[in-house]
Design a protein around this motif. Structure first.
Motif, PDB file in Angstrom:
ATOM      1  N   PHE A  55      40.374  55.693  39.486  1.00  0.00           N
ATOM      2  CA  PHE A  55      41.023  56.670  40.363  1.00  0.00           C
ATOM      3  C   PHE A  55      42.003  56.036  41.340  1.00  0.00           C
ATOM      4  O   PHE A  55      42.959  56.672  41.786  1.00  0.00           O
ATOM      5  N   SER A  56      41.758  54.783  41.705  1.00  0.00           N
ATOM      6  CA  SER A  56      42.621  54.151  42.707  1.00  0.00           C
ATOM      7  C   SER A  56      42.560  52.643  42.577  1.00  0.00           C
ATOM      8  O   SER A  56      41.631  52.089  41.971  1.00  0.00           O
ATOM      9  N   ASN A  57      43.559  52.004  43.150  1.00  0.00           N
ATOM     10  CA  ASN A  57      43.548  50.550  43.254  1.00  0.00           C
ATOM     11  C   ASN A  57      43.188  50.163  44.686  1.00  0.00           C
ATOM     12  O   ASN A  57      43.758  50.706  45.637  1.00  0.00           O
ATOM     13  N   LEU A  58      42.233  49.269  44.823  1.00  0.00           N
ATOM     14  CA  LEU A  58      41.823  48.797  46.142  1.00  0.00           C
ATOM     15  C   LEU A  58      42.457  47.431  46.391  1.00  0.00           C
ATOM     16  O   LEU A  58      42.543  46.605  45.481  1.00  0.00           O
ATOM     17  N   TYR A  59      42.875  47.198  47.642  1.00  0.00           N
ATOM     18  CA  TYR A  59      43.578  45.966  47.981  1.00  0.00           C
ATOM     19  C   TYR A  59      42.851  45.211  49.094  1.00  0.00           C
ATOM     20  O   TYR A  59      42.195  45.806  49.945  1.00  0.00           O
ATOM     21  N   GLY A  60      43.001  43.907  49.071  1.00  0.00           N
ATOM     22  CA  GLY A  60      42.487  43.059  50.136  1.00  0.00           C
ATOM     23  C   GLY A  60      43.422  41.881  50.308  1.00  0.00           C
ATOM     24  O   GLY A  60      44.289  41.621  49.458  1.00  0.00           O
ATOM     25  N   MET A  61      43.251  41.153  51.406  1.00  0.00           N
ATOM     26  CA  MET A  61      44.170  40.053  51.693  1.00  0.00           C
ATOM     27  C   MET A  61      43.444  38.887  52.341  1.00  0.00           C
ATOM     28  O   MET A  61      42.537  39.077  53.150  1.00  0.00           O
ATOM     29  N   PHE A  62      43.855  37.676  51.944  1.00  0.00           N
ATOM     30  CA  PHE A  62      43.396  36.451  52.586  1.00  0.00           C
ATOM     31  C   PHE A  62      44.611  35.719  53.154  1.00  0.00           C
ATOM     32  O   PHE A  62      45.680  35.698  52.531  1.00  0.00           O
ATOM     33  N   GLY A  63      44.444  35.114  54.307  1.00  0.00           N
ATOM     34  CA  GLY A  63      45.506  34.301  54.893  1.00  0.00           C
ATOM     35  C   GLY A  63      45.238  32.832  54.657  1.00  0.00           C
ATOM     36  O   GLY A  63      44.089  32.408  54.496  1.00  0.00           O
ATOM     37  N   THR A 171      46.254  36.858  37.098  1.00  0.00           N
ATOM     38  CA  THR A 171      45.125  37.766  36.895  1.00  0.00           C
ATOM     39  C   THR A 171      43.892  36.935  36.599  1.00  0.00           C
ATOM     40  O   THR A 171      43.933  36.046  35.731  1.00  0.00           O
ATOM     41  N   VAL A 172      42.812  37.191  37.331  1.00  0.00           N
ATOM     42  CA  VAL A 172      41.558  36.476  37.114  1.00  0.00           C
ATOM     43  C   VAL A 172      40.441  37.487  36.904  1.00  0.00           C
ATOM     44  O   VAL A 172      40.610  38.679  37.187  1.00  0.00           O
ATOM     45  N   LYS A 173      39.322  37.013  36.415  1.00  0.00           N
ATOM     46  CA  LYS A 173      38.166  37.886  36.200  1.00  0.00           C
ATOM     47  C   LYS A 173      37.097  37.588  37.247  1.00  0.00           C
ATOM     48  O   LYS A 173      36.708  36.438  37.434  1.00  0.00           O
ATOM     49  N   ARG A 174      36.623  38.631  37.898  1.00  0.00           N
ATOM     50  CA  ARG A 174      35.597  38.468  38.938  1.00  0.00           C
ATOM     51  C   ARG A 174      34.345  37.818  38.374  1.00  0.00           C
ATOM     52  O   ARG A 174      33.730  36.963  39.022  1.00  0.00           O
ATOM     53  N   SER A 175      33.969  38.218  37.169  1.00  0.00           N
ATOM     54  CA  SER A 175      32.717  37.746  36.584  1.00  0.00           C
ATOM     55  C   SER A 175      32.710  36.231  36.395  1.00  0.00           C
ATOM     56  O   SER A 175      31.659  35.594  36.427  1.00  0.00           O
ATOM     57  N   GLU A 176      33.902  35.632  36.199  1.00  0.00           N
ATOM     58  CA  GLU A 176      33.974  34.191  35.989  1.00  0.00           C
ATOM     59  C   GLU A 176      33.710  33.411  37.274  1.00  0.00           C
ATOM     60  O   GLU A 176      33.484  32.198  37.231  1.00  0.00           O
ATOM     61  N   PHE A 177      33.769  34.099  38.411  1.00  0.00           N
ATOM     62  CA  PHE A 177      33.516  33.450  39.698  1.00  0.00           C
ATOM     63  C   PHE A 177      32.214  33.947  40.341  1.00  0.00           C
ATOM     64  O   PHE A 177      31.985  33.752  41.524  1.00  0.00           O
ATOM     65  N   GLY A 178      31.369  34.589  39.540  1.00  0.00           N
ATOM     66  CA  GLY A 178      30.104  35.091  40.070  1.00  0.00           C
ATOM     67  C   GLY A 178      30.275  36.274  40.995  1.00  0.00           C
ATOM     68  O   GLY A 178      29.431  36.508  41.873  1.00  0.00           O
ATOM     69  N   LEU A 179      31.363  37.025  40.815  1.00  0.00           N
ATOM     70  CA  LEU A 179      31.633  38.202  41.650  1.00  0.00           C
ATOM     71  C   LEU A 179      31.643  39.462  40.804  1.00  0.00           C
ATOM     72  O   LEU A 179      32.408  40.394  41.060  1.00  0.00           O
ATOM     73  N   VAL A 186      34.004  48.909  39.130  1.00  0.00           N
ATOM     74  CA  VAL A 186      35.178  48.216  39.654  1.00  0.00           C
ATOM     75  C   VAL A 186      35.640  47.254  38.569  1.00  0.00           C
ATOM     76  O   VAL A 186      34.815  46.560  37.964  1.00  0.00           O
ATOM     77  N   SER A 187      36.932  47.231  38.284  1.00  0.00           N
ATOM     78  CA  SER A 187      37.445  46.421  37.184  1.00  0.00           C
ATOM     79  C   SER A 187      37.087  44.951  37.343  1.00  0.00           C
ATOM     80  O   SER A 187      37.039  44.422  38.456  1.00  0.00           O
ATOM     81  N   ASP A 188      36.833  44.305  36.207  1.00  0.00           N
ATOM     82  CA  ASP A 188      36.572  42.875  36.225  1.00  0.00           C
ATOM     83  C   ASP A 188      37.869  42.108  36.496  1.00  0.00           C
ATOM     84  O   ASP A 188      37.863  41.065  37.145  1.00  0.00           O
ATOM     85  N   ASP A 189      38.971  42.656  36.014  1.00  0.00           N
ATOM     86  CA  ASP A 189      40.270  42.018  36.241  1.00  0.00           C
ATOM     87  C   ASP A 189      40.716  42.194  37.687  1.00  0.00           C
ATOM     88  O   ASP A 189      40.656  43.298  38.240  1.00  0.00           O
ATOM     89  N   VAL A 190      41.167  41.107  38.293  1.00  0.00           N
ATOM     90  CA  VAL A 190      41.694  41.120  39.659  1.00  0.00           C
ATOM     91  C   VAL A 190      43.126  40.602  39.606  1.00  0.00           C
ATOM     92  O   VAL A 190      43.375  39.506  39.098  1.00  0.00           O
ATOM     93  N   THR A 191      44.054  41.380  40.107  1.00  0.00           N
ATOM     94  CA  THR A 191      45.453  40.966  40.139  1.00  0.00           C
ATOM     95  C   THR A 191      45.748  40.286  41.470  1.00  0.00           C
ATOM     96  O   THR A 191      45.410  40.811  42.532  1.00  0.00           O
TER      97      THR A 191
END
Length: 202
Positions: A55-63, A171-179, A186-191
């Motif tokens: 339904f939506s894309n969720l965003y977050g940010m790291f500095g 693009t990375v996969k959350r599951s490969e980092f234990g997330l 929530v999609s496994d793919d993270v852009t």
């Protein structure tokens, strides 16, 4: 006639003149000077997004917390870059969502307060490059390739330092980092969308 000319002159003077200012940085590889650079933490960030329920894309940010770049325009294949991000400084628009992401269910920031990327190789072509490296998140290290582009290079008028900036995606996969919690809700793919600026130190 004279009155008409005066009126036209006054009207012309009233029209504002717009001057297009040139940005200090430009995507010109010839403006990159060889040397060692330090990351500019105030202008370096990684923005990530995941698909939530379709339904939506969720965003977050790291500095950025720190990092460096060593580059020689005549030998770009030898360039090296490393960046460290503070997971504890995660920024999202929902306090509840942010608290959950920082918990042991996801990033577990009390145990893993930083994430890092360290390059292992560069394949450059003009102002674009593939940067291969190791990404460490949640205590797990995986190989990742960034599709990078030179955003701009030149002297910074504020710091007076030679500066170079890049953008990159991956693009990375959350599951490969234990997330992998909440998959497939929530999609496994993270852009990842990265912007990084570096100031010359030597």
């Amino acid at each position: 006639m004279r009155r008409a000319l005066i009126a036209l002159s006054l009207a012309a003077m009233a029209v504002p003149t717009f001057v297009t200012a040139q940005m200090p940085g430009a995507p010109d590889a010839a403006r990159v000077t060889a040397g060692t650079y330090k990351v500019d933490p105030n202008h370096t960030q990684v923005v990530w997004s995941v698909n939530h329920l379709g339904f939506s894309n969720l965003y977050g940010m790291f500095g950025a917390k720190g990092g460096s770049l060593t580059i020689d325009p005549k030998n770009l294949a030898a360039a090296k870059v490393s960046i460290e991000f503070s997971t504890a400084d995660l920024s999202v628009t929902s306090t509840q969502f942010g608290t959950h992401l920082k918990s042991g269910d996801f990033f577990d920031v009390s145990k893993f307060p930083t994430a890092t990327f360290v390059s292992t190789g560069v394949q450059a072509s003009g102002t674009s490059a593939k940067i291969m490296g190791n990404l460490t998140v949640h205590g797990v290290t995986r190989p990742v390739t960034l599709d990078a582009k030179l955003m701009g290079a030149g002297p910074n008028p504020m710091s007076k330092a030679a500066t170079v900036g890049f953008t990159a995606t991956a693009t990375v996969k959350r599951s490969e980092f234990g997330l992998g919690m909440a998959t497939p809700v929530v999609s496994d793919d993270v852009t990842l969308h990265i912007t990084a600026a570096f100031e010359k130190t030597a």
